[in-house]
Design an enzyme around this catalytic site. Structure first.
Site, PDB file in Angstrom:
ATOM      1  N   HIS A 117     -14.183  -2.940  12.039  1.00  0.00           N
ATOM      2  CA  HIS A 117     -14.927  -2.048  12.921  1.00  0.00           C
ATOM      3  C   HIS A 117     -13.968  -1.509  13.989  1.00  0.00           C
ATOM      4  O   HIS A 117     -12.975  -2.159  14.318  1.00  0.00           O
ATOM      5  CB  HIS A 117     -16.074  -2.840  13.564  1.00  0.00           C
ATOM      6  CG  HIS A 117     -16.954  -2.043  14.460  1.00  0.00           C
ATOM      7  ND1 HIS A 117     -16.632  -1.793  15.785  1.00  0.00           N
ATOM      8  CD2 HIS A 117     -18.143  -1.441  14.243  1.00  0.00           C
ATOM      9  CE1 HIS A 117     -17.590  -1.078  16.335  1.00  0.00           C
ATOM     10  NE2 HIS A 117     -18.514  -0.841  15.429  1.00  0.00           N
ATOM     11  N   VAL A 124     -13.726  -1.502  17.153  1.00  0.00           N
ATOM     12  CA  VAL A 124     -13.311  -2.308  18.306  1.00  0.00           C
ATOM     13  C   VAL A 124     -12.520  -3.545  17.900  1.00  0.00           C
ATOM     14  O   VAL A 124     -12.054  -4.295  18.764  1.00  0.00           O
ATOM     15  CB  VAL A 124     -14.524  -2.757  19.168  1.00  0.00           C
ATOM     16  CG1 VAL A 124     -15.248  -1.562  19.745  1.00  0.00           C
ATOM     17  CG2 VAL A 124     -15.469  -3.651  18.379  1.00  0.00           C
ATOM     18  N   LYS A 125     -12.347  -3.777  16.589  1.00  0.00           N
ATOM     19  CA  LYS A 125     -11.618  -4.961  16.149  1.00  0.00           C
ATOM     20  C   LYS A 125     -10.104  -4.747  16.253  1.00  0.00           C
ATOM     21  O   LYS A 125      -9.637  -3.723  16.726  1.00  0.00           O
ATOM     22  CB  LYS A 125     -12.032  -5.319  14.720  1.00  0.00           C
ATOM     23  CG  LYS A 125     -13.518  -5.649  14.559  1.00  0.00           C
ATOM     24  CD  LYS A 125     -13.954  -6.784  15.439  1.00  0.00           C
ATOM     25  CE  LYS A 125     -15.283  -7.402  15.021  1.00  0.00           C
ATOM     26  NZ  LYS A 125     -16.406  -6.484  14.915  1.00  0.00           N
ATOM     27  N   ILE A 126      -9.333  -5.729  15.771  1.00  0.00           N
ATOM     28  CA  ILE A 126      -7.882  -5.713  15.969  1.00  0.00           C
ATOM     29  C   ILE A 126      -7.248  -4.503  15.288  1.00  0.00           C
ATOM     30  O   ILE A 126      -6.435  -3.792  15.870  1.00  0.00           O
ATOM     31  CB  ILE A 126      -7.252  -7.012  15.425  1.00  0.00           C
ATOM     32  CG1 ILE A 126      -8.018  -8.238  15.924  1.00  0.00           C
ATOM     33  CG2 ILE A 126      -5.773  -7.083  15.814  1.00  0.00           C
ATOM     34  CD1 ILE A 126      -8.096  -8.377  17.407  1.00  0.00           C
TER      35      ILE A 126
END
Length: 383
Positions: free
Chosen positions: A185, A187-189
């Site tokens: 997603h 907002v993930k790394i």
């Protein structure tokens, strides 16, 4: 508004997506298997299966492990609802293992107590899903040691944790689990816009997840009942789903993954700086355990017990700082209350939730923005 998290895209990422758009393969082409190979390289797992979300791959992982009606799955109450919902999709029941409030991760002592009681009552789970909260690994060695005598399978929900390490191995290597699931997603790394991957060291599990992600269909002649039908022919062997990742998504992922170690290093540097700037305040940090190098998806603090968290949240938002709260205990969601869960089911989770606050953390967060965040939080807590 300074967001709590956001993607980090550069020109190479955009060019990678445009290159796929100009190709003949927008959906199932060479980028997806390349992305799976890149994930295997980064995690040191034998197999990787890409899907359209981590939720989809959690579902596929449960199905691959044979979770069905009459089974029980345990997970953490401090997580996004998908960690529990994936078991319900299979017709199973779900229960929750309490967390250690200082880590927000599944507590091995709570797990041990619950296993002893469940064994006595004959209601052991088929699968357990520990969640690596904020990018910090659970104590997987302890969890594996506890469940192994009961034959319980393990899915690591590593949605927050790509690029992290535990016990000198990459998270996703499955050294203490059957399957690990990552999220991409925004907002993930790293991101594929939406997307997920499941890693495993078992060929049978990888093949099962491949089947479930694509309608239960095979085009492999050696798996068919009618292998001589013709090149156009395919067979459906189980009730699968359309959980496939597109080449567009994978193309972005293949570009993003080249900067994975850089992203994790930046997040750790920002987290360390937060700790230095905030050390004089009466707050605690959700820290990784020993032998864990966190991916630091989130930076979470525990506010003092006498502080009104909602007021702090609202004042920070008014200042243009996108603080957040991760997470409300899943079993207290209205849907799960209908399943007879009650407050007090996991006291550690409720203690954690009552005072946690997520501060913005992403690779492009500047030191001046971080100073602004800390200055405002300090002023609010001191007022």
């Amino acid at each position: 508004m300074i967001p709590y998290g956001r993607q980090d895209l550069n020109t190479a990422d955009i060019e990678a997506v445009v290159s796929v758009l100009k190709s003949d393969n927008l959906t199932q082409g060479p980028q997806v298997p390349l992305f799976e190979a890149n994930i295997c390289r980064e995690t040191q797992a034998n197999f990787a299966v890409a899907g359209n979300s981590a939720t989809s791959m959690l579902h596929a992982a449960c199905l691959a492990l044979g979770v069905s009606k009459g089974d029980i799955v345990w997970t953490s109450p401090i997580t996004f609802v998908a960690s529990a919902n994936c078991a319900l999709y299979c017709g199973a029941e779900v229960d929750f293992v309490d967390v250690d409030p200082s880590t927000a991760n599944m507590c091995p002592l709570a797990l041990e107590r619950k296993l002893i009681q469940a064994n006595r009552l004959g209601i052991l789970p088929k699968v357990i899903i520990p969640v690596h909260m904020a990018g910090h690994s659970c104590d997987m060695q302890a969890i594996s040691k506890l469940v192994k005598p009961y034959g319980i399978k393990i899915i690591e929900d590593a949605a927050h944790a790509i690029g992290g390490r535990y016990a000198d191995m990459p998270i996703g290597s499955c050294q203490f689990s059957d399957i690990t699931v990552f999220s991409f997603h925004p907002v993930k790394i790293i991101t594929t816009a939406e997307g997920g991957v499941a890693t495993t060291n078992c060929l049978r599990l990888s093949q099962a997840m491949q089947s479930y992600r694509s309608h239960g269909i095979t085009k492999s002649a050696n798996e068919m009942l009618r292998p001589d039908e013709g090149d156009w022919y395919y067979e459906q062997h189980n009730l699968g789903f359309n959980y496939r990742m597109t080449d567009l998504q994978a193309g972005l992922g293949n570009s993003q993954i080249t900067r994975l170690s850089e992203f994790v290093a930046k997040r750790n540097k920002l987290a360390k700086r937060y700790q230095l700037l905030l050390h004089k305040l009466n707050i605690k940090f959700i820290n990784p355990i020993e032998h864990c190098h966190s991916a630091y998806h989130l930076f979470i603090v525990h506010l003092p017990a006498d502080i009104d968290r909602k007021s702090v949240f609202n004042l920070m938002r008014l200042a243009g700082i996108g603080v957040h709260v991760h997470y409300f205990p899943v079993y207290l969601q209205p849907f799960y209350l209908q399943k007879s869960f009650l407050p007090g089911h996991c006291p550690g989770a409720e203690a954690y939730y009552s005072h946690c606050l997520t501060l913005p953390l992403y690779t492009e967060l500047t030191e001046s923005e971080q100073d602004f965040i800390v200055t405002n939080l300090t002023k609010i807590l001191g007022s």
